[in-house]
Every structure is written in structure tokens, then in C-alpha cells.
Design an enzyme around this catalytic site. Structure first.
Site, PDB file in Angstrom:
ATOM      1  N   LYS A  75       0.768  -1.295  -0.041  1.00  0.00           N
ATOM      2  CA  LYS A  75       0.031   0.027  -0.061  1.00  0.00           C
ATOM      3  C   LYS A  75       0.627   1.411  -0.019  1.00  0.00           C
ATOM      4  O   LYS A  75       0.386   2.440  -0.567  1.00  0.00           O
ATOM      5  CB  LYS A  75      -0.923   0.026   1.173  1.00  0.00           C
ATOM      6  CG  LYS A  75      -2.019  -0.994   1.324  1.00  0.00           C
ATOM      7  CD  LYS A  75      -3.122  -0.670   0.521  1.00  0.00           C
ATOM      8  CE  LYS A  75      -4.475  -1.527   0.534  1.00  0.00           C
ATOM      9  NZ  LYS A  75      -5.426  -1.203  -0.221  1.00  0.00           N
ATOM     10  N   ASP A 123      -8.437   0.029   6.412  1.00  0.00           N
ATOM     11  CA  ASP A 123      -8.278  -1.023   7.428  1.00  0.00           C
ATOM     12  C   ASP A 123      -7.006  -1.025   7.955  1.00  0.00           C
ATOM     13  O   ASP A 123      -6.725  -1.739   8.817  1.00  0.00           O
ATOM     14  CB  ASP A 123      -8.371  -2.349   6.515  1.00  0.00           C
ATOM     15  CG  ASP A 123      -9.729  -2.767   6.191  1.00  0.00           C
ATOM     16  OD1 ASP A 123     -10.546  -2.662   7.092  1.00  0.00           O
ATOM     17  OD2 ASP A 123      -9.915  -3.331   5.062  1.00  0.00           O
TER      18      ASP A 123
END
Length: 401
Positions: A75, A123
């Protein structure tokens, strides 16, 4: 469970927009960004000859994103890259000229960034990337997390100066709330999932991910025959599938999308033949993949390029974490977080399912590529599941039976 892709769009070319965003030119933009990041270096590609022998395939190579830009996750390539591109867009407007990545840290551009606020829901890993990107350019970030995000992951995001907001409910609830608040306040929402009228920014996030595919193609000794990639909303799976298809054409590998059984939104989209929102079930240990509605961009790409869709159980993911921490003889030890090894878990599950194995053409000649999408982004949880502190993995010999 396994589903072969039978969608009417399967095999059709990508849209021009998706091809432009995720093809060679798009990946070059992402690579240019990385060349301006201090301390950046390609993440390692690791061969697993011992596990390959055990599973009866020719080779397995793992791209280990646990080493990416200090964030421990793939990410790091997405949110921070999108923030940088959006700052350059705004600076170009305000300064009345084209501004490129080499100017990102100049006083003129940082002055523009200081007036911008970037928001997202997460998340854990995507929020860290957006927060880090905002901090690097001198912007503000506001990150929304749902009730299931651990305190450890919240603290990891806050370390980058982000303002943290708790939202009751699921990841999808936090996405909706973050978008609502950002719209009310005139902030820029940097989401890794799309919705009608909102595609460019999630596309930029996905474009950032193509950098790891470009690196892998340079590192791999041979083009893989099979690829298994885990899926949350679908951004990483779609980015990898698209870039491989655009670079390799008819030589592209057989591509399988892997969902957690407890949050199988892309699998259910494949079953239904369209994006669907699934019911919130018992939380999955694969917390970074716990999404209940796929990104429309990702579905548009994967309906064309994914050869199969499958699910893995929480026990499968935990078994892979332990297997990588206590490797087969000749393999390196790898720290893989709860979601990190889901693609490898998919390979193992497919090999044990005669129908999936035959449908995917998995045999002793298969050269498999998977991505360890995260390291121990929650070290305490990792130690609970593996029985070893992440910093001690590889420091002692423990061969699993």
C-alpha cells in the site's frame, strides 16, 4: 471454493482508460515518483525451491512487499503516490504551468500542499500510505477507521501526523463516512475503491501498485505461468492482472483472484456476474482484505482478465504465515502478515482441489508468482498467530513437519 471465469467480458480488451492508467506509460509515472523517494529500493523477489518441491510445481517466487518504504506493505505504493500526483495537479493549476515530480519538495509546491487536506478510510495499510504521503509533501490528513481496526494499526497511522476518526461499522461504512465528511469540508478523498463519478483517484492508487509488477518482471528469471493475488476491494489484483496482460500479451500468465472466505466480495461478484454487496459476516483474520463490496474499476478489469476466482479460509492464511516463518529446507524465512500470504494460500488450496488444479492447468511445470502484500503490520497479532516475534523470524531453525 473455486470458480472459473465465465463472464461474457472474459478475454475482451481493457478499456482505453484502464490500459492507459495501468500499462507501461502509467507504470513509468509510478517509477518516476519512486526515484524521488529518499531511501527507495526495489523490494526483494524470493525463490522458494523447498516449498516448490513440496507442492509439486516447478518454482514459486514471492515478491516481498513487507520491505516497502518503511510501511511494511504494498500500500505504500498507492496512497502516497496518489497524494503526490494530486498535489502536482493542484500546483500546476495555481502556478499556471506544468509542475513535475522533481519539484514536489520545492517551497512553491509545498506552499500549495499546505492548503490541502487528504482524507480516506482504511483497514490500516492504505491509511498509513495516505498519511505518509501527506506528511512528505506538507499537507494535512484525516483518516477514518472502522471499529475492527486494531489500536496498533491506528497508532501506526497516527505516527505520520494524521488526525484519526473512529467510525462504527465495517470498512465499507468507513468509506462512505469518510467521503461524506470530505465532501462537506472540501477535502480531497483518496480512496482505493471507486464509485460512480469517482474513478481517477482510485486509478492513480492502482497505478502506483504497477511499480511492484514492473520490478518483478525485471527480477524474475522466467515469465511466470501462474499468478495468485489476494483481493480486498480488488485494486492490487486488478493492477497486477492489467499490467501483466498489457506487458506480456498472449504470454500473460493464468491469473487467479483470492478472497477471504468470510469477505469474498470479488468471488461473489464473479458468481453473480456483476458487482454485489455481500452481508457482513464474522470478521476474518485477513483484516486488510475484509471488504464487502468490490471496486467497480477492479471488477471491470478482473471480469476480463482473471481466469479464476477462489476463496481461502482463515486457517489457510494462518498456516501460510507459519509456513513462511518456519520455511522448508533451502527457503528463506519470510515475515508475512495475516493478509500477506493469502495469494500463496490460494495456490496451496488450488493444488489440493482437483477441479481447480485442472481448470488452471497447474502441474509440475508451473512457475508461480505470488505477492507477500504485507509484513507484520500488527506485530502483537503476528506473534499471537505465529508464536514468534516478527523480529526473531529467521533467527532460529524451526522446520515444520
Amino acid at each position: 471454493m473455486f470458480l472459473k471465469n465465465t463472464h461474457t467480458d472474459f478475454g475482451k480488451p481493457l478499456s482505453a482508460t484502464d490500459a492507459d492508467m495501468l500499462g507501461p506509460e502509467g507504470a513509468a509515472h509510478a517509477q518516476n515518483y519512486l526515484s524521488h523517494r529518499d531511501g527507495h529500493k526495489p523490494t526483494p523477489l524470493l525463490a522458494l525451491p523447498g516449498l516448490s518441491r513440496d507442492l509439486g510445481v516447478a518454482s514459486i517466487h514471492v515478491k516481498d512487499e513487507g520491505h516497502r518504504l518503511g510501511l511494511g506493505s504494498f500500500k505504500a505504493l498507492g496512497g502516497a503516490y496518489a497524494v503526490a500526483r494530486l498535489v502536482l495537479d493542484e500546483a500546476s493549476k495555481r502556478l499556471g504551468r506544468s509542475v513535475d515530480m522533481a519539484e514536489l519538495q520545492t517551497p512553491e509546491v509545498r506552499a500549495v500542499a499546505a492548503t490541502m487536506t487528504f482524507a480516506c478510510a482504511t483497514d490500516g495499510n492504505h491509511g498509513r500510505s495516505v498519511a505518509q504521503g501527506a506528511q512528505l509533501v506538507g499537507a494535512r490528513s484525516v483518516i477514518s477507521v472502522h471499529s475492527g481496526v486494531s489500536a496498533e494499526r491506528v497508532a501506526a497511522i497516527a505516527r505520520y501526523g494524521a488526525e484519526m476518526v473512529r467510525v462504527e461499522g465495517t470498512y465499507d461504512d468507513s468509506v462512505a463516512e469518510a467521503a461524506r465528511v470530505a465532501t462537506e469540508n472540501g477535502w480531497t478523498i483518496v480512496s482505493d475503491t471507486a464509485w460512480p463519478g469517482y474513478e481517477r483517484i482510485p486509478g492513480l492508487v492502482m497505478q502506483g501498485y504497477t511499480a511492484l509488477v514492473r520490478e518483478a518482471l525485471q527480477q524474475l528469471p522466467e515469465i511466470p505461468t501462474h499468478v495468485f493475488v489476494q483481493c480486498g476491494v480488488g485494486g492490487i489484483a486488478a493492477a497486477v492482472a492489467a499490467h501483466l496482460a498489457l506487458e506480456l500479451g498472449e504470454n500473460r500468465p493464468v491469473f487467479t483472484v483470492v478472497d477471504p472466505a468470510r469477505a469474498a466480495c470479488m468471488f461473489e461478484a464473479a458468481r453473480a456476474g456483476r458487482p454485489v454487496t455481500i452481508a457482513h459476516a464474522e470478521p476474518t483474520v485477513m483484516a486488510m482484505l475484509e471488504c464487502y463490496e468490490p471496486s467497480p474499476i477492479a471488477w471491470r478489469i478482473l471480469s476480463r482478465l482473471a481466469d479464476g476466482f477462489m476463496t481461502v479460509e482463515d486457517t489457510d492464511a494462518i498456516a501460510v504465515m507459519n509456513r513462511l516463518a518456519r520455511p522448508a529446507a533451502g527457503d528463506p524465512a519470510i515475515v508475512s502478515g495475516e493478509s500477506g500470504g493469502a495469494g500463496l494460500a490460494g495456490l496451496i488450496a488450488a493444488l489440493s482441489d482437483p477441479g481447480a488444479k485442472a481448470a488452471l492447468g497447474l502441474d509440475e511445470t508451473a512457475r508461480v508468482f505470488v505477492i507477500n502484500t504485507e509484513g507484520a503490520t500488527d506485530p502483537q497479532r503476528y506473534e499471537e498467530l505465529v508464536g514468534i516475534a516478527p523480529g526473531k523470524v529467521g533467527h532460529r531453525v524451526e522446520i515444520s513437519a
